[in-house]
Design an enzyme around this catalytic site. Sequence first.
Site, PDB file in Angstrom:
ATOM      1  CB  ALA A   1     -13.504-146.962 -30.939  1.00 21.45           C
ATOM      2  N   GLY A  51     -16.848-143.117 -33.501  1.00 23.72           N
ATOM      3  CA  GLY A  51     -16.473-143.463 -34.860  1.00 23.72           C
ATOM      4  C   GLY A  51     -17.289-144.591 -35.442  1.00 23.72           C
ATOM      5  CG  ASP A  52     -19.815-148.683 -34.268  1.00 26.68           C
ATOM      6  OD1 ASP A  52     -19.427-149.451 -35.160  1.00 26.68           O
ATOM      7  OD2 ASP A  52     -20.903-148.820 -33.680  1.00 26.68           O
ATOM      8  N   GLY A  53     -20.476-145.104 -35.079  1.00 28.11           N
ATOM      9  CA  GLY A  53     -21.685-144.504 -35.636  1.00 28.11           C
ATOM     10  C   GLY A  53     -21.399-143.649 -36.857  1.00 28.11           C
ATOM     11  CD  GLU A  61     -15.647-149.222 -35.434  1.00 21.31           C
ATOM     12  OE1 GLU A  61     -15.483-149.395 -34.216  1.00 21.31           O
ATOM     13  OE2 GLU A  61     -16.465-149.875 -36.114  1.00 21.31           O
TER      14      GLU A  61
END
Length: 219
Positions: A104, A107-109, A189
């Site tokens: 995550a 995945g956030d970025g 994410e």
Amino acid sequence: AGRECFFICAPIHEGLRELLLRVAELLQTLPPIAEYEPEPEPETPIDAERFTIRREGDRFIIDAPFLEPVLATIQPDDYESGDYAMRLLPDCPSPENAGPALLAFVGDGVYELLAREWLASFGNRPAGALSRQTVRLVSAPAQAAGFAAIVDRLTEAELAVFKRGRNAHVGRVPKNATPAQYHCATGVETLFGHLYLTGQTARAAELFCAMAEATELEF
């Protein structure tokens, strides 16, 4: 013995040839340059297993004591310093072994970058409007709503990755999201982090576009 003098006139190059020939002659008399073998870099034992990543609202908190001595050697403005520090860091765990929090975190970025690229496809817009729409697209409510548009498109493996993230323990839930939305967004994410780390960037872009198209924009 006195010093040699050369009379030159730079604008018309008078005397420069004689000076350069004499310098070259003197350089030939110098002893050869000593060559030394590079000293081996000291190996610093790193316990990379002892670290945690937790999410608090829109921030990821990394607790990794082994990073402290590494980061202490980094000079932000020095490329070689940063390159040396990167060699000391352990390899990133494989996506199959990475925990939901780490996926995550990546995945956030990835999701935000996809959001910015997608918004840029609309052409020139005021920077403030683009920033507001980016925040809107990456918010937990928007990710949860967008997930409904892709859930039927996911493979069994992708859905399993999403559920790993959705069911993981999370920290404080932001005020603008419900716990259900926040858990769903964490799953999204996690999925995008997994797709990125496994090289499935085209698949990540495909799923993001389907999610983004389900979101109303206000430029």
